[in-house]
Design a protein around this motif. Sequence first.
Motif, PDB file in Angstrom:
ATOM      1  N   TYR A  41      35.903  39.665  36.107  1.00 11.67           N
ATOM      2  CA  TYR A  41      36.917  38.870  36.792  1.00 11.67           C
ATOM      3  C   TYR A  41      37.221  39.423  38.181  1.00 11.67           C
ATOM      4  O   TYR A  41      37.223  40.639  38.408  1.00 11.67           O
ATOM      5  N   VAL A  42      37.542  38.513  39.106  1.00 11.49           N
ATOM      6  CA  VAL A  42      37.993  38.902  40.440  1.00 11.49           C
ATOM      7  C   VAL A  42      39.381  39.525  40.329  1.00 11.49           C
ATOM      8  O   VAL A  42      40.237  39.026  39.608  1.00 11.49           O
ATOM      9  N   ARG A  43      39.593  40.609  41.038  1.00 13.84           N
ATOM     10  CA  ARG A  43      40.944  41.163  41.129  1.00 13.84           C
ATOM     11  C   ARG A  43      41.659  40.566  42.344  1.00 13.84           C
ATOM     12  O   ARG A  43      42.666  39.887  42.189  1.00 13.84           O
ATOM     13  N   ALA A  44      41.136  40.831  43.536  1.00  9.34           N
ATOM     14  CA  ALA A  44      41.790  40.331  44.747  1.00  9.34           C
ATOM     15  C   ALA A  44      40.931  40.685  45.954  1.00  9.34           C
ATOM     16  O   ALA A  44      40.078  41.580  45.876  1.00  9.34           O
ATOM     17  N   LEU A  90      48.101  50.060  40.034  1.00  9.61           N
ATOM     18  CA  LEU A  90      48.098  49.577  38.655  1.00  9.61           C
ATOM     19  C   LEU A  90      48.221  48.063  38.615  1.00  9.61           C
ATOM     20  O   LEU A  90      47.545  47.383  37.831  1.00  9.61           O
ATOM     21  N   ARG A  91      49.075  47.518  39.472  1.00  9.20           N
ATOM     22  CA  ARG A  91      49.197  46.062  39.540  1.00  9.20           C
ATOM     23  C   ARG A  91      47.871  45.437  39.978  1.00  9.20           C
ATOM     24  O   ARG A  91      47.470  44.388  39.474  1.00  9.20           O
ATOM     25  N   HIS A  92      47.197  46.105  40.902  1.00  7.12           N
ATOM     26  CA  HIS A  92      45.909  45.588  41.380  1.00  7.12           C
ATOM     27  C   HIS A  92      44.868  45.602  40.265  1.00  7.12           C
ATOM     28  O   HIS A  92      44.174  44.605  40.040  1.00  7.12           O
ATOM     29  N   TRP A  93      44.740  46.714  39.527  1.00  7.24           N
ATOM     30  CA  TRP A  93      43.752  46.784  38.449  1.00  7.24           C
ATOM     31  C   TRP A  93      44.051  45.758  37.355  1.00  7.24           C
ATOM     32  O   TRP A  93      43.134  45.178  36.773  1.00  7.24           O
ATOM     33  N   HIS A  94      45.327  45.504  37.095  1.00  9.01           N
ATOM     34  CA  HIS A  94      45.682  44.560  36.042  1.00  9.01           C
ATOM     35  C   HIS A  94      45.655  43.109  36.508  1.00  9.01           C
ATOM     36  O   HIS A  94      46.054  42.221  35.760  1.00  9.01           O
ATOM     37  N   ARG A  95      45.165  42.867  37.716  1.00  8.42           N
ATOM     38  CA  ARG A  95      44.869  41.491  38.090  1.00  8.42           C
ATOM     39  C   ARG A  95      43.676  40.959  37.290  1.00  8.42           C
ATOM     40  O   ARG A  95      43.472  39.750  37.215  1.00  8.42           O
ATOM     41  N   CYS A  96      42.877  41.878  36.734  1.00 12.89           N
ATOM     42  CA  CYS A  96      41.790  41.475  35.835  1.00 12.89           C
ATOM     43  C   CYS A  96      42.403  41.098  34.491  1.00 12.89           C
ATOM     44  O   CYS A  96      43.067  41.935  33.859  1.00 12.89           O
ATOM     45  N   GLU A 108      45.535  33.438  44.601  1.00 12.00           N
ATOM     46  CA  GLU A 108      44.754  32.206  44.586  1.00 12.00           C
ATOM     47  C   GLU A 108      43.467  32.316  43.775  1.00 12.00           C
ATOM     48  O   GLU A 108      42.923  31.296  43.335  1.00 12.00           O
ATOM     49  N   MET A 109      42.949  33.507  43.572  1.00 17.22           N
ATOM     50  CA  MET A 109      41.685  33.677  42.848  1.00 17.22           C
ATOM     51  C   MET A 109      41.874  34.283  41.467  1.00 17.22           C
ATOM     52  O   MET A 109      40.910  34.720  40.834  1.00 17.22           O
ATOM     53  N   ASP A 110      43.088  34.328  40.994  1.00 14.22           N
ATOM     54  CA  ASP A 110      43.354  34.889  39.671  1.00 14.22           C
ATOM     55  C   ASP A 110      42.577  34.137  38.597  1.00 14.22           C
ATOM     56  O   ASP A 110      42.534  32.893  38.593  1.00 14.22           O
ATOM     57  N   GLY A 111      41.967  34.893  37.677  1.00 12.24           N
ATOM     58  CA  GLY A 111      41.260  34.290  36.554  1.00 12.24           C
ATOM     59  C   GLY A 111      39.876  33.780  36.877  1.00 12.24           C
ATOM     60  O   GLY A 111      39.186  33.273  35.983  1.00 12.24           O
ATOM     61  N   HIS A 112      39.423  33.908  38.118  1.00 12.47           N
ATOM     62  CA  HIS A 112      38.087  33.439  38.485  1.00 12.47           C
ATOM     63  C   HIS A 112      37.048  34.531  38.218  1.00 12.47           C
ATOM     64  O   HIS A 112      37.316  35.719  38.380  1.00 12.47           O
TER      65      HIS A 112
END
Length: 449
Positions: A272-275, A313-319, A229-233
């Motif tokens: 950028y927010v990750r999560a 890795l998936r978490h870090w690449h949420r940025c 929900e916060m991707d890209g913020h």
Amino acid sequence: MPERVVQGRPSGLISLDVADALWAGLTTDSAVPTASAAFTRSPANAQVGYVLLGGRVVATAKASGGQWSVAEIEVRRAAAELNAVEMDRQDLVRIGPFRGSPTKECDEGTLTHWRRRIIREPQESAGPERAVRPEGGRPSHLAGIDWQRIVVERTDDRTARTWWLPRAVVRLLDAAEHTETQWLHAARTRRRNTAGTGPHHVQARAADSRRTTSPDGSTAAPLRPYNGEMDGHLYSVLTRKPGTSRKVAGWTCAVCRTAPAAVLDHCHEHGYVRAPVCQSCNTQERPDHLYSNDIRVAGHYTRLFDTHATDWLRHWHRCPGCRARTTLPLPHLAAWTAHVACRSLRPTHRDARGSRARKPCGVLRVSWAGSQNAPGSCLLTVAVDFCPSGEHRVLAQVPYREAAQRFGAWLAETAPAVAAAAGPDRLDGLPTRFRPVIADTGGEGLALF
């Protein structure tokens, strides 16, 4: 323990003293040490309708004669949940103290701010081993867990004391704090909704009282899984919006997906927010800075880059910035370079116990000169501290661009799905220059990274 000692009445309710004996007996072999008086010693809340056992709320009821009782089956369920928890005593999380943390007193009746409570007790005594208080004093257990037996005190070079607990216990206490908060909120809401006068209101209050002390413990609102929900913020924008903290607390941790989220993890290079993540995962993700351009590659990197690499890795690449450039923030890339790319260069020596096995020597350390803002001038230096064959032994010097290329190749092999979502075709809208890395040299502020 003989079963006859802890067997309840046919109604299924047992007294608090019997519940204490039952809890202690059922959790004797638990990896997490438990208290022997979880129901009758502070900060248990049996007289106000519930007791916390591990991450579970166990409701209490006032039986005939004014005696408080609890459902035997609920105690057994809580014990079974706790017995299933695996604890590594070497995997420690720092719980404080931290600069700038609030100093207001904790509510002795609840688990809120349990970190400050744990820190305060040893500081007021001479140490964790003397933190036990007489009955009626400060709490000696939390959620039925005897934390005094596993809390670790460390003293750094500046003689400042810090306190640490196993990661499994930190996650358990965070979950217990969240569950208790939700339970109390639901109870207050019901009381407000049923407040009033007249026979029907009195009847409603009685029904509410029965529900509040009902042993089914189902009043807490379930946590929502995080679905991007916060991707890209931008973190700087979200933190200024009212209600963000409350929204974060409603999610489960996006990494472990079990504990309640506590902070918004974000990338300091791109903003950028990750999560939302729990305190435990946020601590694990944070680089161990020695100085502004120097980190120590601690044991938790084995999980970040080996056993649980795909999740992290998936978490870090949420940025979006890290994902588009198929890389990691500079401190994480430096740690990866030392832990993975230079693994074969690390010296080994025989185990001190005389076995033929060899183990890695010393402590890995990586520093960098220059900046990721100018990749051509940035150089990573990997060394081993405290090596018997030569302290501060330099293993390799790796240019930033080479480290990033190696990481990209390793990412494609280790986590193909994460690598497939990355790439230079997604650079639109990203900052043309990285923000400088914000180093946390004092080990404070767990929300930084």
